[in-house]
Design a protein around this motif. Structure first.
Motif, short mmCIF file in Angstrom:
data_model
loop_
_atom_site.label_atom_id
_atom_site.label_comp_id
_atom_site.label_asym_id
_atom_site.label_seq_id
_atom_site.Cartn_x
_atom_site.Cartn_y
_atom_site.Cartn_z
N ALA A 87 0.78 -1.28 0.01
CA ALA A 87 -0.02 -0.03 -0.04
C ALA A 87 0.94 1.07 -0.08
O ALA A 87 0.33 2.26 -0.50
CB ALA A 87 -0.88 -0.10 1.35
N ARG A 101 -15.89 9.18 6.79
CA ARG A 101 -14.95 9.30 7.68
C ARG A 101 -13.94 10.41 7.32
O ARG A 101 -13.16 10.88 8.31
CB ARG A 101 -14.28 8.10 7.61
CG ARG A 101 -13.54 7.57 6.12
CD ARG A 101 -12.98 6.24 6.37
NE ARG A 101 -12.32 5.84 5.06
CZ ARG A 101 -11.73 5.03 4.64
NH1 ARG A 101 -11.11 4.08 5.76
NH2 ARG A 101 -11.50 4.62 3.68
N MET A 123 -0.71 5.42 12.73
CA MET A 123 -1.49 5.99 11.67
C MET A 123 -2.41 6.88 12.14
O MET A 123 -3.22 6.40 13.07
CB MET A 123 -1.80 4.84 10.78
CG MET A 123 -2.38 5.62 9.58
SD MET A 123 -3.42 4.30 8.65
CE MET A 123 -2.29 3.21 8.07
N TRP A 173 -4.24 7.15 4.46
CA TRP A 173 -4.05 7.32 3.01
C TRP A 173 -5.01 8.53 2.55
O TRP A 173 -6.24 8.37 2.33
CB TRP A 173 -4.25 6.14 2.17
CG TRP A 173 -3.23 5.24 1.79
CD1 TRP A 173 -2.90 4.75 0.70
CD2 TRP A 173 -2.27 4.85 3.03
NE1 TRP A 173 -1.63 4.00 0.87
CE2 TRP A 173 -1.11 4.39 2.27
CE3 TRP A 173 -1.98 5.33 4.16
CZ2 TRP A 173 0.03 3.54 2.65
CZ3 TRP A 173 -0.65 4.76 4.73
CH2 TRP A 173 0.19 3.91 4.11
#
Ligand code: BGC
Length: 751
Positions: free
Chosen positions: A91, A220, A253, A289
């Motif tokens: 990713a 979100r 993260m 991301w």
């Protein structure tokens, strides 16, 4: 006694792992490694911080910046040439500094196994999902879980995981509930910490996400979570704090959402005040991301690395540094954190080498972990375990149980060997990202292997009347039901979809010996619970789910797991009446190109208010005196246990002693749970889990356990003092086998 991993045990394991550190290697994505004499930072006896500082001094501004962002999203056209050339296909990818022997960071999602392996022509083991892992309440099992993922990451050329979430299930309809570890901060944090320790020992950078309050998927990227500091510190943040405690080489993260007004990835309170200052977190923070929203603000708030690209942390960051808007000292701190984590994790001294994994060995581990995580919820008239010598026929019904079991989707999706066992509906469907993925682990075959002489039929369950007919003539009916979850969406409801309740009801009416097996990533409502004999929660059980389930159903394994999350009686009893939906102009898409960024740009903040505060899960149901279907900490066994002899000894650290006896005729393992009610003046929920101990017990055997309680777990967070505080007064301690079955109780005064 099966002890929970305590710090000492972990250190021993890490010490064993560290002996790999001196192996000569090639730096992944970085060419050959310069000799230690030329590059003093290659001296592994120096501390990670010393080594990082030495490298930092050698770096040009461009090199520094290059470490602070990814090379583009693999799925989009933006993947840079560098990313194309050197990324392992995971990713994310952060370039290395080959001239100095610093490897690139190869990141793969790996919540319950390494993802995208199929895309790369490789194979990974799917473990039971994370909520299932939490159901074992076994930190040794969690460590094994992390170690397996760490080994498989390395075998595929990755040196960092993007897995391991501890967002608390304050909204159990959250589509990522299966990726998290339930509703209790101490259980979730302890279990995920053990998973990360297991990964760390394999010399990969471990990661914890999504920091913080990313407790629903709908909207979100724009939602603003409102919650008080005390509530946050005692619930969601406590889970992160516990998991990160004592980790040497982790990354955090930050999440997509806003928290109390600021995006999590530019939230100074979360990133700097709490994470880096209060918890002394030495690692680095990377954005989810597309979760970075600024350069100067994010950098000052403590974001170290933008993923997956360089919209804010590439040229824009360089410019901000040159213009004096981002001080060089701040930039250096970001770089230092990344470098020191690379050294501390072992990825510089012991980079991964592609190799073949021990498929059979890892499948055996996956099965064992599933056996530790399947929860027996109901067992009327001891219908389970099944006795192959006494039954002649079984009707297996529903949920593709002839060929497969369900898995959780989204970025956590592990590729099943040979592809999806159940063809997705519609022509040319979008593959695993949009459709449920079924793993080729067949309950029908596994049951038949256990009972070769029993006639086992299969009915797909799509027509309840025909399913009931197949059940009517069988000795036992086993109905498989499922609810699929994935990232980027939430469940409309905890009701099983596609008329599965009607299916169970009709089968139960046709056969009094009906057992229901659930494959869900969240709790499910069970309006039929009183009409069936057996209920088993298998979660998304991974590559060897069927074999594990068959061992539980036939009693080769005595179930020992307990719920890390409450199963409510009714949807109306949840803290929130429904998942808060974004305003209609939201694209709310997840998988479309740049959907998140577009959505964030186009969508005004909308609010979710967590005014239930720290009343998450059982704390909510306790406080509101709401009855539940199956409580937190609940799970049955094929044997029985008795509790006695509670003795609480107050002291600097409270000591709790009690005895558990196996009073049945089978060997088993009991999870003994300790809860505390704080003094009324503390203003806390009626009780909180403060510790537990999982112990194997032979028939008739008893064990006396002594638990030293962590003072913080008895404390409250004092917002005015910005710290944890023990409140003097009367504490009641409860001990037993579930949050609602606590036979032992003692009250002591603590000063
Ligand atoms: C998810 C993360 C994941 C990342 C990379 C994001 O959309 O929220 O959990 O690690 O994608 O795949």
């Amino acid at each position: 006694m099966q002890k929970r991993i305590r710090q000492t045990g972990i250190h021993v394991l890490i010490a064993i792992g560290v002996c790999f550190a001196a192996l000569p290697t090639l730096a992944q994505g970085g060419g050959s490694k310069p000799a230690a004499s030329a590059n003093p930072w290659m001296n592994a006896s120096l501390s990670p911080d010393q080594r990082a500082d030495m490298v930092l001094k050698q770096l040009t501004l461009d090199e520094k910046i290059s470490l602070l962002h990814g090379t583009g999203d693999l799925d989009s056209a933006q993947l840079s040439a560098e990313g194309k050339a050197s990324s392992n296909g995971g990713a994310g990818y952060v370039v290395g500094i080959p001239r100095l022997g610093i490897p690139g960071i190869q990141m793969a999602d790996a919540a319950y196994g390494v993802t995208r392996s199929g895309v790369n022509g490789r194979y990974s083991t799917a473990l039971p999902d994370d909520l299932a892992a939490a159901s074992s309440w076994d930190t040794q099992a969690a460590y094994t879980y992390g170690a397996l993922i760490g080994r498989e990451l390395r075998a595929q050329g990755y040196n960092m995981t993007l897995g391991g979430g501890v967002n608390l299930a304050r909204e159990p309809r959250d589509g990522r509930t299966f990726e998290y570890m339930g509703e209790d901060p101490i259980l979730a944090g302890t279990m995920d910490g053990a998973v990360m320790q297991g990964m760390q020992a394999q010399h990969v950078i471990s990661d914890i996400k999504h920091y913080a309050m990313n407790d629903q998927e709908s909207g979100r990227t724009a939602i603003n979570a409102n919650i008080g500091k005390r509530a946050m510190r005692e619930s969601d943040l406590l889970a992160f704090e516990i998991a990160l405690h004592d980790l040497k080489s982790a990354a955090v993260m930050c999440s997509y959402n806003r928290v109390n007004g600021d995006y999590a990835c530019e939230n100074k309170y979360l990133l700097t005040d709490v994470l880096k200052k209060d918890w002394n977190f030495p690692g680095f923070v990377l954005s989810d991301w597309g979760g970075t929203h600024s350069t100067v603000k994010a950098s000052a708030a403590g974001l170290d690395n933008e993923e997956p690209g360089e919209i804010f942390y590439g040229a824009a960051l360089k410019q901000a540094v040159l213009a004096g808007k981002v001080p060089m000292s701040e930039l250096d701190e970001h770089v230092h954190r990344i470098l020191r984590t690379e050294f501390a994790s072992g990825i510089v001294d012991d980079p991964p080498k592609k190799s073949v994994i021990d498929v059979a060995g890892d499948l055996a581990i996956a099965q064992h972990l599933a056996e530790q995580s399947i929860v027996l919820l109901q067992n009327k008239n001891a219908i389970l375990p099944l006795d192959a010598a006494k039954i002649h026929s079984i009707a297996v019904i529903g949920a593709h149980a002839d060929i497969a079991m369900l898995s959780g989707g989204g970025s956590a999706q592990v590729d099943p060997p040979g592809g999806n066992a159940v063809a997705p509906p519609g022509k040319g469907a979008a593959g695993w990202k949009k459709n449920p993925v079924w793993f080729p682990t067949s309950p029908l075959k596994a049951l038949q292997a256990k009972a070769p002489n029993v006639k086992i039929s299969y009915n797909p369950g799509t027509d309840p009347a025909s399913a009931a007919a197949s059940a009517r003539t069988a000795d036992v009916a086993i109905v498989f039901v499922s609810q699929w979850e994935r990232e980027g969406m939430d469940l409309d409801s905890l009701t099983l979809p596609n008329h599965q309740d009607a299916l169970v009801q009709q089968v139960a009416a046709a056969n009094p010996h009906t057992i229901v097996v659930l494959e869900t990533g969240s709790p499910a409502l069970m309006p039929w619970a009183s009409q069936v004999s057996g209920i088993v929660e298998a979660w998304y059980p991974g590559s060897r789910g069927a074999e594990a389930l068959a061992n539980i159903l036939f009693g080769d394994v005595n179930p020992s797991a307990k719920l890390p999350i409450t199963f409510p009686l009714n949807e109306a009893d949840l803290q929130h009446s429904g998942v808060v939906k974004p305003p209609p102009q939201s694209t709310s898409g997840y998988w479309g190109a740049d959907a998140d960024k577009k959505e964030a740009a186009g969508l005004p903040a909308f609010q979710v208010t967590y005014d239930e505060g720290f009343l998450v899960g059982y704390k909510w149901y306790d406080a509101k005196k709401k009855p539940v279907l199956f409580p937190f900490g609940y799970g049955l066994s094929y044997t029985t246990y008795a509790y006695s002899g509670l003795k609480v000894t107050p002291g600097k650290i409270e000591k709790i002693r009690f005895t558990v006896k196996n009073t049945g005729s089978r060997a088993g393992a009991e999870i003994a749970e300790v809860y505390a009610a704080l003094p009324a003046s503390a203003g806390e929920p009626p009780k909180r889990l403060v510790d537990w101990n999982k112990m194997p017990l032979q028939p008739g055997e008893s064990r006396t356990v002594t638990i030293m309680l962590q003072p913080k777990y008895l404390s409250i967070f004092d917002e005015a003092k910005d710290g944890w505080q023990l409140v003097p007064g009367a504490y009641t301690f409860f001990v037993g086998g579930s949050s609602q079955d606590l036979p032992l109780q003692q009250t002591v005064n603590l000063k």
